[in-house]
Scaffold this motif. Structure first.
Motif, PDB file in Angstrom:
ATOM      1  N   GLY A  11      28.324   8.990  23.267  1.00  0.00           N
ATOM      2  CA  GLY A  11      27.636   9.240  22.413  1.00  0.00           C
ATOM      3  C   GLY A  11      27.774   8.919  21.134  1.00  0.00           C
ATOM      4  O   GLY A  11      28.919   8.203  20.839  1.00  0.00           O
ATOM      5  N   SER A  12      27.266   9.241  19.890  1.00  0.00           N
ATOM      6  CA  SER A  12      27.361   8.570  18.630  1.00  0.00           C
ATOM      7  C   SER A  12      28.654   9.492  17.818  1.00  0.00           C
ATOM      8  O   SER A  12      28.961  10.520  18.645  1.00  0.00           O
ATOM      9  CB  SER A  12      26.155   9.022  17.796  1.00  0.00           C
ATOM     10  OG  SER A  12      25.684  10.460  17.890  1.00  0.00           O
ATOM     11  N   SER A  13      29.123   8.941  16.773  1.00  0.00           N
ATOM     12  CA  SER A  13      30.183   9.352  16.209  1.00  0.00           C
ATOM     13  C   SER A  13      29.971  10.763  15.854  1.00  0.00           C
ATOM     14  O   SER A  13      29.123  11.121  15.081  1.00  0.00           O
ATOM     15  CB  SER A  13      30.465   8.550  15.005  1.00  0.00           C
ATOM     16  OG  SER A  13      31.482   9.100  14.277  1.00  0.00           O
ATOM     17  N   GLY A  14      31.031  11.612  16.130  1.00  0.00           N
ATOM     18  CA  GLY A  14      30.783  13.202  15.437  1.00  0.00           C
ATOM     19  C   GLY A  14      29.940  13.967  16.113  1.00  0.00           C
ATOM     20  O   GLY A  14      29.844  15.153  15.658  1.00  0.00           O
ATOM     21  N   ALA A 110      26.568  10.587  34.165  1.00  0.00           N
ATOM     22  CA  ALA A 110      26.565   9.902  32.814  1.00  0.00           C
ATOM     23  C   ALA A 110      25.964  10.773  31.848  1.00  0.00           C
ATOM     24  O   ALA A 110      24.740  11.054  31.947  1.00  0.00           O
ATOM     25  CB  ALA A 110      25.665   8.534  33.013  1.00  0.00           C
ATOM     26  N   ILE A 111      26.690  11.491  30.768  1.00  0.00           N
ATOM     27  CA  ILE A 111      25.993  12.146  29.828  1.00  0.00           C
ATOM     28  C   ILE A 111      26.285  11.603  28.471  1.00  0.00           C
ATOM     29  O   ILE A 111      27.346  11.207  28.072  1.00  0.00           O
ATOM     30  CB  ILE A 111      27.060  13.546  30.107  1.00  0.00           C
ATOM     31  CG1 ILE A 111      26.775  14.311  31.417  1.00  0.00           C
ATOM     32  CG2 ILE A 111      26.715  14.569  28.965  1.00  0.00           C
ATOM     33  CD1 ILE A 111      27.489  15.444  31.454  1.00  0.00           C
ATOM     34  N   ALA A 112      25.211  11.766  27.741  1.00  0.00           N
ATOM     35  CA  ALA A 112      25.200  11.406  26.313  1.00  0.00           C
ATOM     36  C   ALA A 112      25.155  12.674  25.432  1.00  0.00           C
ATOM     37  O   ALA A 112      24.301  13.335  25.562  1.00  0.00           O
ATOM     38  CB  ALA A 112      24.146  10.508  26.108  1.00  0.00           C
ATOM     39  N   VAL A 113      26.257  12.880  24.564  1.00  0.00           N
ATOM     40  CA  VAL A 113      26.094  14.007  23.547  1.00  0.00           C
ATOM     41  C   VAL A 113      25.582  13.262  22.212  1.00  0.00           C
ATOM     42  O   VAL A 113      26.249  12.515  21.581  1.00  0.00           O
ATOM     43  CB  VAL A 113      27.565  14.682  23.451  1.00  0.00           C
ATOM     44  CG1 VAL A 113      27.329  15.690  22.348  1.00  0.00           C
ATOM     45  CG2 VAL A 113      28.103  14.903  24.757  1.00  0.00           C
ATOM     46  N   LEU A 114      24.338  13.967  21.794  1.00  0.00           N
ATOM     47  CA  LEU A 114      23.879  13.164  20.683  1.00  0.00           C
ATOM     48  C   LEU A 114      23.299  14.317  19.557  1.00  0.00           C
ATOM     49  O   LEU A 114      22.903  15.233  20.010  1.00  0.00           O
ATOM     50  CB  LEU A 114      22.745  12.293  21.047  1.00  0.00           C
ATOM     51  CG  LEU A 114      23.008  11.003  22.170  1.00  0.00           C
ATOM     52  CD1 LEU A 114      21.499  10.774  22.701  1.00  0.00           C
ATOM     53  CD2 LEU A 114      23.844  10.077  21.691  1.00  0.00           C
ATOM     54  N   TRP A 126      20.701   4.840  29.004  1.00  0.00           N
ATOM     55  CA  TRP A 126      22.193   4.725  30.007  1.00  0.00           C
ATOM     56  C   TRP A 126      22.382   6.124  30.734  1.00  0.00           C
ATOM     57  O   TRP A 126      22.605   6.046  31.819  1.00  0.00           O
ATOM     58  CB  TRP A 126      23.480   4.624  28.938  1.00  0.00           C
ATOM     59  CG  TRP A 126      24.871   4.902  29.722  1.00  0.00           C
ATOM     60  CD1 TRP A 126      25.114   3.802  30.653  1.00  0.00           C
ATOM     61  CD2 TRP A 126      25.331   5.945  29.641  1.00  0.00           C
ATOM     62  NE1 TRP A 126      26.146   4.619  30.993  1.00  0.00           N
ATOM     63  CE2 TRP A 126      26.550   5.766  30.535  1.00  0.00           C
ATOM     64  CE3 TRP A 126      25.248   7.273  28.742  1.00  0.00           C
ATOM     65  CZ2 TRP A 126      27.776   6.634  30.532  1.00  0.00           C
ATOM     66  CZ3 TRP A 126      26.355   8.134  28.921  1.00  0.00           C
ATOM     67  CH2 TRP A 126      27.454   7.812  29.834  1.00  0.00           C
ATOM     68  N   ALA A 127      22.173   7.409  29.898  1.00  0.00           N
ATOM     69  CA  ALA A 127      22.837   8.653  30.383  1.00  0.00           C
ATOM     70  C   ALA A 127      21.483   9.097  31.184  1.00  0.00           C
ATOM     71  O   ALA A 127      20.379   9.011  31.345  1.00  0.00           O
ATOM     72  CB  ALA A 127      22.660   9.496  29.180  1.00  0.00           C
ATOM     73  N   LYS A 128      22.043   9.927  32.275  1.00  0.00           N
ATOM     74  CA  LYS A 128      21.317  10.672  33.053  1.00  0.00           C
ATOM     75  C   LYS A 128      20.973  12.165  32.546  1.00  0.00           C
ATOM     76  O   LYS A 128      20.083  12.812  33.317  1.00  0.00           O
ATOM     77  CB  LYS A 128      21.915  10.871  34.500  1.00  0.00           C
ATOM     78  CG  LYS A 128      22.312   9.491  35.234  1.00  0.00           C
ATOM     79  CD  LYS A 128      21.059   8.707  35.687  1.00  0.00           C
ATOM     80  CE  LYS A 128      21.305   7.440  36.097  1.00  0.00           C
ATOM     81  NZ  LYS A 128      20.167   6.656  36.647  1.00  0.00           N
ATOM     82  N   ARG A 132      22.325  18.273  23.684  1.00  0.00           N
ATOM     83  CA  ARG A 132      22.185  18.177  22.406  1.00  0.00           C
ATOM     84  C   ARG A 132      23.712  18.395  21.604  1.00  0.00           C
ATOM     85  O   ARG A 132      24.103  19.677  21.688  1.00  0.00           O
ATOM     86  CB  ARG A 132      21.278  19.177  21.808  1.00  0.00           C
ATOM     87  CG  ARG A 132      21.000  19.608  20.423  1.00  0.00           C
ATOM     88  CD  ARG A 132      19.771  20.783  20.266  1.00  0.00           C
ATOM     89  NE  ARG A 132      19.387  20.706  18.915  1.00  0.00           N
ATOM     90  CZ  ARG A 132      18.517  21.517  18.428  1.00  0.00           C
ATOM     91  NH1 ARG A 132      17.725  22.206  19.212  1.00  0.00           N
ATOM     92  NH2 ARG A 132      18.504  21.742  17.164  1.00  0.00           N
ATOM     93  N   GLY A 133      23.965  17.748  20.505  1.00  0.00           N
ATOM     94  CA  GLY A 133      25.186  17.789  19.785  1.00  0.00           C
ATOM     95  C   GLY A 133      25.040  18.099  18.157  1.00  0.00           C
ATOM     96  O   GLY A 133      24.138  18.841  17.963  1.00  0.00           O
ATOM     97  N   ALA A 134      26.082  17.889  17.399  1.00  0.00           N
ATOM     98  CA  ALA A 134      26.127  18.364  16.264  1.00  0.00           C
ATOM     99  C   ALA A 134      24.838  17.248  15.304  1.00  0.00           C
ATOM    100  O   ALA A 134      24.629  16.413  15.735  1.00  0.00           O
ATOM    101  CB  ALA A 134      27.245  18.161  15.506  1.00  0.00           C
ATOM    102  N   ALA A 135      24.193  18.082  14.320  1.00  0.00           N
ATOM    103  CA  ALA A 135      23.217  17.223  13.688  1.00  0.00           C
ATOM    104  C   ALA A 135      23.882  16.444  12.639  1.00  0.00           C
ATOM    105  O   ALA A 135      23.958  16.508  11.300  1.00  0.00           O
ATOM    106  CB  ALA A 135      22.247  18.198  12.975  1.00  0.00           C
TER     107      ALA A 135
END
Length: 264
Positions: A11-14, A110-114, A126-128, A132-135
């Protein structure tokens, strides 16, 4: 032998990758059956250090420990692999397993936190599963700067000033910063900043006070942003560090205060 539950988180930074992983770990009763691996952090393993402190007994691996990590997978109940935003998603199987087929042959989530407003990124392909992560604020031209400070002790007031400067654009436009620092009263503090997310106070890590000379444990800083003044960051960090004489004086004062407290 049961097949371990393997979860790869990117996932993206932060956005909250480490936070999400820790939430999952807290739901597992036997932490000694969990292993965690995060490559690409070099000599500044901030997340590995914090996880190892929060979950004593868990096996935590970083750079240079891939072979041992792979050997431990069959013995684990749960495996968490954290893939930093600075690493190439396409290189993941080979980078983790040395042989792409080895990871492909293992079933993993495969998990993406975004951040909620990020759409149609490489992570989505990529992710299955998308969490939902921080804004957070993302920037494609961000750079990453790291510095280890093992053995150094920082005056806490100086650290507060330095952190304020970092988070208020004194060294460039910073979108993410985190660090672990030994301060003058012997505590180890975790500092965390994500642009666009309410700031939190420094967190005291669950470690004994270090009051016998220079600390023999990890400390270091990681900063992500645009147009970073790396030379100024390095110099200011160095300026915050105390001399041997100052460390000894502070440690003696703390010992006396703690001794008086016990007498009371």
């Amino acid at each position: 032998m049961s097949v371990p539950n393997i979860i790869v988180v990117a996932g993206s930074s932060g956005a909250g990758k480490t936070t999400w992983i820790c939430q999952q770990m807290r739901d597992i009763a036997d932490v000694e059956k969990i292993i965690y691996y995060s490559p690409g952090t070099g000599t500044v393993p901030i997340d590995q250090t914090r996880i190892a402190i929060e979950f004593p007994g868990m096996q935590v691996f970083g750079d240079g420990e891939r072979v041992e990590f792979l050997n431990q997978i069959p013995k684990a109940d749960a495996v968490f692999i954290e893939w930093g935003f600075y690493l190439d998603l396409g290189a993941m199987p080979t980078a983790i397993a040395a042989n792409a087929q080895l990871l492909d042959n293992l079933t993993y989530r495969a998990i993406a936190v975004l951040p909620p407003d990020l759409k149609d990124s490489e992570y989505h392909t990529w992710a299955k599963e998308i969490v939902r992560g921080a804004a957070t604020k993302t920037n494609t031209v961000e750079s990453l700067w790291r510095a280890a400070s093992n053995g150094q002790v920082i005056d806490e007031n100086s650290l507060e000033e330095f952190w304020y400067e970092i988070t208020h654009s004194a060294y460039g436009i910073v979108t993410r910063a985190k660090g672990i620092f030994d301060v003058n009263d012997g505590r180890s503090l975790y500092c965390d900043f994500v642009a666009g997310v309410p700031q939190t106070d420094f967190l005291e890590l669950d470690l004994p006070r270090y009051l016998e000379g220079r600390p023999q444990r990890f400390s270091g800083l990681e900063v992500v942003g645009k147009n970073l003044d790396e030379a100024a960051l390095r110099q200011t960090l160095s300026d915050c560090c105390l001399s041997d004489a100052a460390i000894l004086q502070y440690q003696q004062q703390v010992k006396e205060i703690l001794l008086e407290g016990k007498k009371v």
